[in-house]
Design an enzyme around this catalytic site. Structure first.
Site, short mmCIF file in Angstrom:
data_model
loop_
_atom_site.label_atom_id
_atom_site.label_comp_id
_atom_site.label_asym_id
_atom_site.label_seq_id
_atom_site.Cartn_x
_atom_site.Cartn_y
_atom_site.Cartn_z
N ARG A 72 0.85 -1.19 0.00
CA ARG A 72 0.00 0.00 0.00
C ARG A 72 0.89 1.24 0.00
O ARG A 72 1.67 1.43 0.93
CB ARG A 72 -0.90 -0.01 1.24
N HIS A 116 -2.67 10.98 0.51
CA HIS A 116 -2.12 10.82 1.87
C HIS A 116 -1.46 12.16 2.25
O HIS A 116 -0.26 12.22 2.49
CB HIS A 116 -1.15 9.64 1.92
N ASN A 292 -7.05 2.30 10.06
CA ASN A 292 -5.71 2.50 10.61
C ASN A 292 -5.85 2.50 12.12
O ASN A 292 -6.55 3.35 12.69
CB ASN A 292 -5.11 3.83 10.14
N TYR A 294 -3.99 2.40 15.90
CA TYR A 294 -2.77 2.55 16.71
C TYR A 294 -3.02 2.39 18.20
O TYR A 294 -2.24 1.78 18.91
CB TYR A 294 -2.11 3.92 16.42
N GLU A 353 -3.27 0.15 8.30
CA GLU A 353 -2.05 0.54 9.02
C GLU A 353 -2.15 0.03 10.45
O GLU A 353 -3.20 0.16 11.09
CB GLU A 353 -1.86 2.07 9.12
C1 GBH Z 1 -1.07 7.57 10.66
O1 GBH Z 1 -1.83 8.49 11.33
C2 GBH Z 1 -0.68 8.06 9.30
O2 GBH Z 1 -1.55 7.60 8.29
C3 GBH Z 1 0.75 7.78 8.93
O3 GBH Z 1 1.12 8.56 7.84
C4 GBH Z 1 1.64 7.98 10.13
O4 GBH Z 1 3.00 7.86 9.82
C5 GBH Z 1 1.25 7.00 11.18
O5 GBH Z 1 -0.09 7.08 11.47
C6 GBH Z 1 2.03 7.11 12.48
O6 GBH Z 1 1.76 8.30 13.14
O7 GBH Z 1 -3.81 10.92 21.58
O8 GBH Z 1 -2.91 8.82 22.32
O9 GBH Z 1 -5.20 8.93 21.60
C7 GBH Z 1 -2.13 8.18 12.68
C8 GBH Z 1 -3.05 9.14 13.30
C9 GBH Z 1 -2.86 8.08 15.51
C10 GBH Z 1 -4.03 10.18 15.13
C11 GBH Z 1 -3.23 8.15 16.96
C12 GBH Z 1 -4.39 10.26 16.54
C13 GBH Z 1 -4.30 9.43 18.76
C14 GBH Z 1 -3.30 9.15 19.81
N1 GBH Z 1 -3.31 9.08 14.68
N2 GBH Z 1 -3.85 9.29 17.40
S1 GBH Z 1 -3.85 9.48 21.45
#
Ligand code: GBH
Length: 452
Positions: A72, A116, A292, A294, A353
């Protein structure tokens, strides 16, 4: 029957390519933002990044070694269509032509994201995403991209994370173009979604009846957990989930904005600028909804700020944190996927992601023994597959990221790669997590073959 499941790695154009002034590419909002003093940590820029523009064949070879099914990546709009209007730029498009051919020759499926975050600066100068016209410009760009690559590429994602593009870019000013204007930000959300709908229509019209076509969008979704069952905490969680998740999922998959959120935004003087017919366009059928993932968040109510916007605070949990200070909560990924399948059934879900930054230390050879990242990937893949075993129509998983790269406002300070990049020499060295990922992919593919 065993359903198809794709394993991949992901990157994005501005984060890896470099070569920002080559072959007719014009500046994007990220080139401009990086040149703004104080905007990006260390004054870093994407001018060179991983120099992928010049090292692409080697990077595809790396992916082949990992044994992934799919890659991707995103197209840089200012490379494909400089200035965001008019004809395509053959010299810029030629790079993606070569990339697609290289991938296919390596037996790797190309999966294209059209946007992006690297908007042509010329379009920002004309108003950016808060301007409705940008959505139409995006559809024209999608047509150029599909005409150039659609003969070989069947997987198309329109937007990556409209939440980030609108909120970080236009409301909080932490990302390009660095504006702090809530009214503009809410307009940006609507126009990003409208651009998605218009581009989806363009791609489907051009593709006709091809059966390998999968069109969709990727959202950053986060599971929200109320701190208590007090009415205030429940309302705060509903607001947070509304602004982060439902504001995108509802128009895309149900054809309407969530009434509670849209009503409150209008009351706050920041309405979603919806015209007749927009929601039908945004609600085009999608084949794929990319997620995505995290982290997740425990939400507590807080007193509203002076501006009248509902406010929330995060309750910290006693769990591991990554170098981004994000809490590591794999079980919330299972819960999120179960909720998506329950509330929004229909699309194929993909984790487009998932990954983590850790304070990597490389040995002399460049090798990083990242047991932390290996554990992050293992527990999250387990969590994703657990949701699938419970009936979620999950069809793939992409690790973020193939290699260390330009981490937006953090510059090169944060490393998300499963492959180490030495920015002095541009040497790539697979980390322990890359070996783990390759072994896991091989094992999962072996298991599904023998079961079918
Ligand atoms: C992605 O965005 C992107 O698509 C990518 O380009 C980037 O490199 C990657 O993530 C890593 O950052 O305040 O603790 O609740 C991620 C976007 C991730 C936005 C987590 C808000 C909240 C964290 N986000 N986030 S928290």
């Amino acid at each position: 029957m065993t359903q198809k499941f794709l394993w991949g790695v992901a990157t994005s154009s501005y984060q890896i390519e470099g070569a920002v002034a080559e072959d007719g590419r014009t500046p994007s909002i990220w080139d401009t933002f990086c040149a703004t003093p104080g905007a990006v940590s260390g004054g870093d820029t994407g001018a060179v990044a991983c120099d992928h523009y010049h090292r692409m064949p080697q990077d595809v070879a790396l992916m082949k070694e990992l044994g992934v099914d799919v890659y991707r990546f995103s197209l840089a709009w200012p490379r494909v269509q400089p200035d965001g209007k008019g004809a395509g730029n053959p010299a810029g498009i030629a790079f993606y032509d070569r990339l697609v051919d290289e991938l296919l020759a390596a037996g790797i499926l190309p999966w294209i994201t059209l946007y992006h975050w690297d908007l042509p600066q010329a379009l920002e100068d004309a108003g950016g995403w808060p301007a409705r016209d940008t959505a139409y410009r995006f559809a024209d760009y999608a047509a150029i991209a599909y005409d150039a690559l659609g003969d070989r590429v069947g997987q198309w994602t329109t937007m990556n994370e409209p939440w980030c593009a609108a909120m970080l870019g236009y409301v909080y000013g932490e990302h390009a173009p660095g504006r702090k204007d809530a009214r503009a930000g809410m307009a940006a959300i609507h126009h990003l979604l409208l651009g998605h709908g218009l581009a989806t229509k363009v791609i489907r019209d051009k593709a006709g009846h091809r059966d390998d076509l999968e069109v969709g969008i990727t959202l950053n979704l986060s599971h929200k957990i109320p701190a208590s069952d007090s009415p205030a905490d429940l309302a705060a969680t509903r607001w947070d989930d509304g602004m982060s998740n439902r504001l995108y999922l509802d128009p895309l998959l149900r054809g309407q904005y969530p009434a509670d959120i849209a009503g409150k935004l209008a009351e706050l003087g920041c309405p979603l600028p919806v015209l007749d017919g927009d929601l039908e366009l945004i609600n085009q059928p999608v084949d794929v909804l990319g997620v995505n993932y995290y982290t997740s968040r425990v939400v507590r109510a807080a007193p509203a700020g002076d501006n009248g916007w509902p406010a929330t605070t995060t309750v910290d949990r006693d769990v591991e944190r990554t170098a981004m200070d994000w809490e590591v909560t794999p079980e919330a990924l299972t819960d999120l996927l179960l909720r998506l399948e329950r509330d929004y059934p229909g699309p194929a879900w993909y984790i487009t992601e998932n990954g983590a930054a850790y304070p990597d230390t490389a040995d002399e050879s460049g090798y990083v023994d990242d047991t932390d990242r290996e554990r992050y990937l293992r527990t999250h893949i387990d969590a994703a597959l657990a949701a699938r075993a419970k009936g979620v129509n999950l069809q793939g998983y992409f690790a973020w990221s193939l290699m260390d790269n330009f981490e937006w406002a953090y510059g090169y300070d944060r490393r998300f790669g499963i492959v180490r990049v030495d920015y002095d020499t541009q040497k790539r060295t697979p980390k322990r997590s890359a070996r783990y990922f390759a072994e896991r992919v091989a094992a999962e593919k072996g298991a599904s073959c023998s079961a079918s």
